[in-house]
Design a protein around this motif. Structure first.
Motif, mmCIF file in Angstrom:
data_model
loop_
_atom_site.group_PDB
_atom_site.id
_atom_site.type_symbol
_atom_site.label_atom_id
_atom_site.label_comp_id
_atom_site.label_asym_id
_atom_site.label_seq_id
_atom_site.Cartn_x
_atom_site.Cartn_y
_atom_site.Cartn_z
ATOM 1 N N SER A 252 0.815 -1.214 0.000
ATOM 2 C CA SER A 252 0.000 0.000 0.000
ATOM 3 C C SER A 252 0.850 1.266 0.000
ATOM 4 C CB SER A 252 -0.922 0.016 1.211
ATOM 5 O OG SER A 252 -1.797 -1.083 1.159
ATOM 6 N N GLY A 253 2.173 1.085 -0.048
ATOM 7 C CA GLY A 253 3.067 2.243 -0.144
ATOM 8 C C GLY A 253 3.283 2.961 1.185
ATOM 9 N N PHE A 254 3.124 2.273 2.309
ATOM 10 C CA PHE A 254 3.335 2.888 3.626
ATOM 11 C C PHE A 254 4.805 3.241 3.827
ATOM 12 C CE2 PHE A 254 -0.331 1.642 6.637
ATOM 13 C CZ PHE A 254 -1.253 1.793 5.628
ATOM 14 N N SER A 255 5.051 4.326 4.554
ATOM 15 C CA SER A 255 6.422 4.672 4.935
ATOM 16 C C SER A 255 6.863 3.676 6.011
ATOM 17 C CB SER A 255 6.469 6.083 5.506
ATOM 18 O OG SER A 255 5.872 6.103 6.787
ATOM 19 N N LEU A 256 8.173 3.655 6.277
ATOM 20 C CA LEU A 256 8.703 2.702 7.248
ATOM 21 C C LEU A 256 8.047 2.889 8.616
ATOM 22 C CD1 LEU A 256 10.664 0.419 7.643
ATOM 23 C CD2 LEU A 256 12.443 2.078 8.165
ATOM 24 N N VAL A 257 7.863 4.147 9.022
ATOM 25 C CA VAL A 257 7.263 4.413 10.330
ATOM 26 C C VAL A 257 5.814 3.930 10.356
ATOM 27 C CG1 VAL A 257 6.563 6.215 11.947
ATOM 28 C CG2 VAL A 257 8.784 6.350 10.828
ATOM 29 N N ALA B 190 -1.008 22.865 -0.899
ATOM 30 C CA ALA B 190 -0.610 21.596 -0.271
ATOM 31 C C ALA B 190 0.814 21.235 -0.672
ATOM 32 C CB ALA B 190 -1.572 20.490 -0.673
ATOM 33 N N ARG B 191 1.131 21.438 -1.949
ATOM 34 C CA ARG B 191 2.471 21.085 -2.417
ATOM 35 C C ARG B 191 3.518 21.976 -1.756
ATOM 36 N NH1 ARG B 191 3.004 22.929 -7.771
ATOM 37 N NH2 ARG B 191 4.395 24.459 -6.880
ATOM 38 N N GLN B 192 3.198 23.290 -1.687
ATOM 39 C CA GLN B 192 4.152 24.213 -1.079
ATOM 40 C C GLN B 192 4.359 23.895 0.396
ATOM 41 O OE1 GLN B 192 2.364 27.930 -2.147
ATOM 42 N NE2 GLN B 192 3.608 28.145 -3.985
ATOM 43 N N THR B 193 3.263 23.518 1.079
ATOM 44 C CA THR B 193 3.387 23.165 2.500
ATOM 45 C C THR B 193 4.374 22.013 2.673
ATOM 46 O OG1 THR B 193 1.065 23.743 2.702
ATOM 47 C CG2 THR B 193 2.059 22.598 4.558
ATOM 48 N N ARG B 194 4.219 21.003 1.778
ATOM 49 C CA ARG B 194 5.137 19.863 1.842
ATOM 50 C C ARG B 194 6.570 20.303 1.618
ATOM 51 N NH1 ARG B 194 1.406 17.073 -1.037
ATOM 52 N NH2 ARG B 194 2.499 17.359 -3.000
ATOM 53 N N GLU B 195 6.742 21.176 0.603
ATOM 54 C CA GLU B 195 8.102 21.619 0.281
ATOM 55 C C GLU B 195 8.716 22.395 1.434
ATOM 56 O OE1 GLU B 195 7.557 23.629 -3.426
ATOM 57 O OE2 GLU B 195 7.528 21.756 -4.565
ATOM 58 N N ILE B 196 7.884 23.285 2.026
ATOM 59 C CA ILE B 196 8.389 24.064 3.160
ATOM 60 C C ILE B 196 8.785 23.132 4.291
ATOM 61 C CG2 ILE B 196 7.741 25.702 4.981
ATOM 62 C CD1 ILE B 196 5.987 27.098 2.840
ATOM 63 N N ALA B 197 7.939 22.137 4.548
ATOM 64 C CA ALA B 197 8.232 21.195 5.630
ATOM 65 C C ALA B 197 9.560 20.495 5.403
ATOM 66 C CB ALA B 197 7.117 20.170 5.758
ATOM 67 N N GLU B 198 9.820 20.138 4.139
ATOM 68 C CA GLU B 198 11.073 19.441 3.858
ATOM 69 C C GLU B 198 12.269 20.381 3.950
ATOM 70 O OE1 GLU B 198 10.465 17.568 0.110
ATOM 71 O OE2 GLU B 198 8.856 16.323 0.951
ATOM 72 N N THR C 73 7.613 14.843 10.406
ATOM 73 C CA THR C 73 8.730 14.914 9.459
ATOM 74 C C THR C 73 10.017 15.273 10.196
ATOM 75 O OG1 THR C 73 7.088 15.939 8.036
ATOM 76 C CG2 THR C 73 9.324 15.817 7.183
ATOM 77 N N VAL C 74 9.911 16.289 11.065
ATOM 78 C CA VAL C 74 11.085 16.768 11.804
ATOM 79 C C VAL C 74 11.674 15.639 12.640
ATOM 80 C CG1 VAL C 74 11.807 18.330 13.644
ATOM 81 C CG2 VAL C 74 10.200 19.122 11.925
ATOM 82 N N MET C 75 10.759 14.959 13.358
ATOM 83 C CA MET C 75 11.159 13.887 14.253
ATOM 84 C C MET C 75 11.876 12.767 13.489
ATOM 85 S SD MET C 75 8.357 12.343 16.759
ATOM 86 C CE MET C 75 8.479 10.880 17.727
ATOM 87 N N GLU C 76 11.273 12.348 12.373
ATOM 88 C CA GLU C 76 11.862 11.248 11.619
ATOM 89 C C GLU C 76 13.223 11.632 11.043
ATOM 90 O OE1 GLU C 76 7.529 9.642 10.207
ATOM 91 O OE2 GLU C 76 9.208 9.377 8.810
ATOM 92 N N ASN C 77 13.317 12.880 10.542
ATOM 93 C CA ASN C 77 14.595 13.367 10.013
ATOM 94 C C ASN C 77 15.678 13.322 11.071
ATOM 95 O OD1 ASN C 77 13.949 13.943 7.450
ATOM 96 N ND2 ASN C 77 13.823 16.156 7.699
ATOM 97 N N LEU C 78 15.349 13.841 12.249
ATOM 98 C CA LEU C 78 16.325 13.923 13.327
ATOM 99 C C LEU C 78 16.787 12.529 13.759
ATOM 100 C CD1 LEU C 78 17.861 15.706 15.358
ATOM 101 C CD2 LEU C 78 15.967 15.371 16.937
#
Lengths: 144, 133, 301
Positions: free
Chosen positions: A41-46, C151-159, C187-192
């Motif tokens: 289903s394309g889930f991320s690892l988390v 929505a796309r910009q929000t994602r980009e900003i988050a990254e 996103t922040v948590m997973e990156n860190l």
């Protein structure tokens, strides 16, 4: 392919399969199967880890307190998103006080009592139905 | 039934969990480790879980128990190598493993245990507080 | 119902040329071209396509046949026009007036092409309805496109806004800028946490100087990040908590039960101390540097 209408949202079930939960080995198999469906289903690892962990918790409940049962795994698709739905069913003694069973720290076995409550936190949707003497059905959905 | 091998490394015991943990396997490990700590007078236990893809409340409880039992037997338990996705999920599940020490990898875990053994030796007056290499 | 008059579709065909002329004239007058975002020839093509699609979507009485193929292609064409207008930066009124400015030319054509008064009135009513409906559809398609862009910009900003930087061997910093909502925190948590593994960092500093407000949920997310890092074997230090945020958190009853420092520099000093390292001044630096890094203990840590 099956299309069901729940409320106003139409949801498509892409694939479905059933696993028997009769022994500890089956709990391990539940984890592996749920993992595969989540990957498809394309889930991320988390997200994969969260739903597999939730499945492990409930499968153990089904085995230990429900005297064994079945798991129905379905891959879902809805407008713009995909998900995995797990339905655990047993014909065991049932749960008389569901509120209490969902409280952290409550356990009728020897565990930490995080099973159901923890699984609820790991899922996006959580439903439980139980009738004393007849059995329990737990349904969880996690969306991508 | 399979059992997870326990290796002795100096004053510490090392367990590397490489299979999908079966509940009975987890319980067997708990018993085996307790027996081995007592038999070897180990001062530390390293549990490498870097290969584990999930840790649910059962395995979490096993880790907590091992840590508690080993503390009573005067050994420090360090869980090493937990994956990020597993850590996030455990926190969401509500498990903090408060009684368990953690380290990024086996090497760091070993350093933690050695530091503890060293500190005890200083307390006893066997060594001065300057570490000699 | 009009009997001896032509159907609205035929009327459109007969008067197509005049309608197009007048429509484009109105569009130009309303400033659709002024900004130069769209060429005159492009606009003319869009108008021509629209009229011919519209003819295919009409019932003999002049109402829209929603089950017809013509209606489907008319909607998809309008959707495409609105999407491109939204991307090109047209305002919603500019986009909608593409359809609404067709009203006048259509009324004029009906006026000229029909004799019976009741037919005239009926056509004008139908035309008015259909222009309104298509106009509203245009706005919806426009809004949908804008939402997608946001929505796309929000994602980009988050990254973009969550870079994990290495301060020292084993020390990472995560300067968070902007509001932390739950999706972004994830996103922040997973990156860190991923960076902690990749760089085997023992200490991670989460600097929230750039975070304007912290609510209960955000505080909980921060705590979860700290707890997850600890499970992996790394320590977190939170720095840059603004005084008013500290106050808010106390009022909210949120206890940030973690190590926190006033600013990134203090947090870094603490990190070095924990790694048994220090920065000391050098009395006479031949190279002209003020200080250099030393390891006070000869442990080879």
């Amino acid at each position: 392919m099956l299309t069901r209408s729940i409320g106003e949202i139409s949801m498509t079930v892409l694939t479905s399969n059933t696993i028997e939960i009769r022994s500890g080995d089956d709990v391990v198999r539940v984890r592996q199967e749920v993992r595969s469906r989540a990957v498809e289903s394309g889930f991320s690892l988390v997200d994969q880890t969260k739903i597999v962990t939730a499945a492990s918790e409930i499968a153990r409940n089904t085995l230990d307190y429900g005297e064994g049962g079945t798991l129905l795994i379905e891959r879902l698709e809805e407008v713009g998103r995909r998900g995995v739905r797990l339905t655990f069913e047993d014909q065991g003694p049932g749960i008389s006080d569901i509120e209490r069973a969902l409280t952290d720290g409550y356990t009728s076995g020897g565990g930490l009592g995080l099973g159901l409550g923890g699984a609820k936190r790991l899922a996006n949707e959580f439903h439980i139905q139980s009738q004393p003497g007849k059995g329990t059905r737990v349904t969880i959905i996690r969306w991508k | 039934m399979d059992r997870i091998p326990i290796l002795k490394l100096g004053d510490a015991l090392l367990v590397t969990i490489q299979v999908d943990m079966h509940d009975r396997l987890a319980m067997a490990l708990e018993e085996d480790l307790t027996a081995k700590i007592a038999a070897t007078h180990a001062r530390g236990v390293l549990i490498d879980i870097s290969a584990l893809e999930i840790v649910d409340s059962f395995i979490g409880r096993m880790l907590d128990n091992i840590a508690a039992v080993s503390r009573v037997l005067d050994a420090e338990t360090v869980v090493v190598g937990m994956r990020p996705a597993v850590a996030i999920t455990l926190v969401e599940l509500g498990l903090s493993l408060a009684g368990v020490k953690t380290a990024l990898n086996v090497e760091r875990g070993m350093t933690l245990i050695e530091d503890r053994i060293h500190a005890d030796a200083v307390d006893r007056g066997d060594l001065d507080d300057r570490p000699d290499e | 119902m009009p009997n001896n008059d032509k159907s609205l579709a035929d009327l459109l065909a007969t008067h197509e040329h005049e309608i197009l002329q007048e429509w484009q004239g109105l569009l130009k007058a309303s400033g659709a071209l002024q900004t130069g975002r769209i060429k005159e020839s492009e606009l003319a093509t869009q108008c021509r396509n629209f009229i011919s699609q519209l003819r295919g979507a009409l019932r003999p009485d002049g109402s829209l046949d929603k089950s017809s193929d013509g209606y489907a292609s008319l909607k998809s064409m309008l959707g495409e026009v609105s999407r491109s207008r939204a991307i090109q930066g047209f305002t919603p009124s500019e986009t909608a007036s593409f359809v609404f400015s067709l009203k006048q030319p259509l009324f004029n054509a009906i006026d000229k092409g029909t004799r019976a008064a009741d037919a005239k009135a009926s056509y004008i009513w139908q035309t008015s309805l259909l222009v309104d409906e298509l106009g509203l559809y245009t706005i919806e398609a426009y809004a949908k496109t804008r939402e997608d862009i946001i929505a796309r910009q929000t994602r980009e900003i988050a990254e973009l806004s969550t870079p994990v930087v290495k301060l020292w061997e084993g020390v990472l910093a995560l300067p968070v800028i902007g509001t932390l909502d739950s999706e972004r925190t994830q996103t922040v948590m997973e990156n860190l946490l991923q960076s902690i593994v990749e760089q085997s960092a023992e200490i991670a500093i989460i600097d929230i100087t750039g975070v304007p407000t912290v609510d209960t949920l955000t505080a909980q997310h921060l705590l979860k990040t700290v707890a997850a890092a600890r499970l992996m074997g790394a320590d977190c230090i939170i720095s840059g908590i603004r005084p008013q945020i500290a106050q808010t958190m106390v009022h909210l009853g949120v206890e940030l039960n973690v190590v926190s420092k006033a600013n990134l520099a203090d947090a870094f000093a603490l990190a070095l101390h924990r790694l048994k390292k220090a920065i000391v001044s050098v009395k006479q630096a031949p190279s002209g540097r003020q200080s250099r890094y030393v390891s006070p203990e000869d442990r080879g840590v």
